[in-house]
Design a protein around this motif. Structure first.
Motif, short mmCIF file in Angstrom:
data_model
loop_
_atom_site.label_atom_id
_atom_site.label_comp_id
_atom_site.label_asym_id
_atom_site.label_seq_id
_atom_site.Cartn_x
_atom_site.Cartn_y
_atom_site.Cartn_z
N ASP A 83 0.83 -1.21 0.00
CA ASP A 83 0.00 0.00 0.00
C ASP A 83 0.86 1.26 0.00
O ASP A 83 0.59 2.20 -0.73
CB ASP A 83 -0.90 0.04 1.25
N GLN A 84 1.91 1.25 0.83
CA GLN A 84 2.69 2.48 1.00
C GLN A 84 3.64 2.72 -0.16
O GLN A 84 3.82 3.87 -0.58
CB GLN A 84 3.43 2.44 2.35
N VAL A 85 4.25 1.68 -0.69
CA VAL A 85 5.13 1.87 -1.84
C VAL A 85 4.29 2.32 -3.05
O VAL A 85 4.69 3.20 -3.81
CB VAL A 85 5.95 0.59 -2.16
N LYS A 86 3.09 1.73 -3.16
CA LYS A 86 2.19 2.13 -4.26
C LYS A 86 1.79 3.60 -4.12
O LYS A 86 1.81 4.36 -5.09
CB LYS A 86 0.95 1.24 -4.27
N ALA A 87 1.45 3.99 -2.90
CA ALA A 87 1.07 5.39 -2.65
C ALA A 87 2.22 6.32 -3.03
O ALA A 87 2.04 7.27 -3.79
CB ALA A 87 0.67 5.58 -1.19
N LEU A 88 3.40 6.04 -2.52
CA LEU A 88 4.56 6.89 -2.78
C LEU A 88 4.86 6.97 -4.28
O LEU A 88 5.16 8.03 -4.81
CB LEU A 88 5.78 6.39 -2.00
N LYS A 89 4.76 5.82 -4.93
CA LYS A 89 5.04 5.79 -6.36
C LYS A 89 4.09 6.70 -7.13
O LYS A 89 4.46 7.29 -8.15
CB LYS A 89 4.97 4.36 -6.89
N SER A 90 2.86 6.80 -6.64
CA SER A 90 1.89 7.63 -7.36
C SER A 90 1.84 9.05 -6.79
O SER A 90 0.92 9.81 -7.09
CB SER A 90 0.52 6.97 -7.36
N GLY A 91 2.81 9.39 -5.94
CA GLY A 91 2.92 10.78 -5.49
C GLY A 91 2.19 11.10 -4.21
O GLY A 91 1.99 12.27 -3.88
#
Ligand code: ADP
Ligand code: G6P
Length: 355
Positions: free
Chosen positions: A91-99
């Motif tokens: 969840d967090q890596v995905k969030a960070l990747k999308s800004g």
């Protein structure tokens, strides 16, 4: 518009067992991007995060779902997936990747407890380093590039002795025992990730000294996957040929046991790869320029940049051998990959102009 791409974060995975040179590698990488990485200002002093202008490095130990006591009670090691929260990691890596920023937990290595979370803002380049960056398929699919540091048992042992005995006062027996205790879970959960890596740095005992078991002189192999988007392997002399090169002669000072390079195509877990190998060590680091001039596709911005980076950090472990050399080269490749990804995002028609 051009702005959509600007907030995109490039995500790099770096996998290795602990004590295998991840933080040294990270220091070399952030230096290639022109800045030293530091812990977040004003936050938890036990934070594992390192931030510089371009990069944020997060340590995946922060996703331990079981703290030290919990692991002891359940009889699982930190390497066991059951001690880690992959849903949250994803969840967090995905969030960070999308800004989007994330409230990431902190695993406190001093107390062995989970501390209150810290806010991580989306960086230009996010590096996730630790035991399991390529374990979970969902997390793996978020990675733009992945690296596995594969340190052979002999070498791991030599490095652990150096650190844990000299700096932490552990006994030889206790170091042996702790490596042995980790081995089954290491083999089951950590080691298999190397099949997914775009680049593997393999560190082995030298073959130049018969029956060497000191672990001082190293044979290091840079295994580079073919066909990875935005990444084209480095080569020696002639791309795709098989080459063996002993550069010791008029241009390079080599004391015993000398230096030997090899290069060629190979296969690794069923994938087509190129392998560049260096056995031995440099006597004089400034002479590395001679070796650098024979390597191609280094993604340097000027002649001699590899040598300059190596000289700049001559005090880091591995600077006189293939570990430092290949870590530096991978750093340059990541810079190139980042520049390609961001330029294709902001100017799509210019894609794939690199030969
Ligand atoms: P990690 O971050 O994976 O725990 P470090 O980068 O802190 O690993 O390195 C741990 C120790 O391993 C260092 O203190 C050093 O003793 C040894 N080490 C790491 N990389 C090298 C290297 N390339 N050559 C020799 N020793 C090394
Ligand atoms: C971290 C490291 C592991 C190490 C663990 C200590 O999670 O990444 O490599 O084993 O701390 O665990 P322990 O259960 O011995 O406190």
């Amino acid at each position: 518009s051009c702005s959509a791409g600007d907030s995109q974060t490039v995500v790099i995975g770096l996998a290795a067992d602990s004590g295998c040179g991840k933080s040294t590698f990270m220091r070399r990488l952030t230096s290639v991007f022109g800045g030293a990485a530091e812990p977040p200002k004003g936050g938890n002093p036990d934070s594992n995060t390192l931030i510089s202008d371009m990069t944020t490095v997060i340590c995946l130990d922060d996703y331990h779902s079981l703290d030290r006591t919990g692991r002891k009670e359940k009889g699982v090691t930190a390497l066991d997936p059951r001690a880690n929260d992959f849903d949250l990691m994803y969840d967090q890596v995905k969030a960070l990747k999308s800004g989007v920023a994330a409230e990431k937990p902190i695993y406190n290595h001093v107390t062995g407890l989970l501390d209150p979370p810290e806010l991580i803002k989306p960086p230009k380049i996010l590096v996730i380093e630790g035991l399991h960056p390529m374990f979970d398929e969902r997390v793996r699919d978020l990675l733009d590039f992945s690296i596995y540091l594969d340190i052979s048992n002999e070498v791991k042992f030599a490095w652990k002795i150096q650190r844990d005995m000299a700096e932490r006062g552990h006994s030889l027996e206790s170091i042996k025992a702790s490596i042995e205790a980790r081995k089954p879970d290491f083999d089951a959960y950590i080691d298999p990730q190397k099949q997914y890596a775009d680049a593997v740095i393999e560190v082995l005992p030298t073959q130049l000294i018969p029956d060497d078991n000191e672990g001082k002189v190293l044979r290091v192999r840079l295994i580079m996957k073919e066909g990875v988007e935005h990444f084209s392997p480095v080569y020696l002399f002639d791309e795709g040929s098989t080459i063996s090169w002993i550069p010791c002669g008029r241009k390079l000072t080599c004391s015993y046991p000398g230096i030997k390079f090899s290069y060629g195509p190979d296969s690794y877990f069923g994938n087509e790869v190129s392998i560049l190998e260096m056995d031995g060590q440099f006597d004089r680091l400034d002479e590395l320029i001679y070796v650098e001039s024979h390597l191609s596709n280094l993604s340097t911005k000027f002649y001699g940049e590899v040598t300059q980076q190596m000289l700049k950090h001559a005090d880091f472990p591995g600077s006189n051998n293939g570990t430092g050399l290949f870590q530096t080269i991978v750093g340059l490749k990541i810079r190139d990959l980042y520049e390609q990804i961001t330029s294709t995002k902001t100017a799509a028609p210019l894609e794939a102009t690199k030969a």
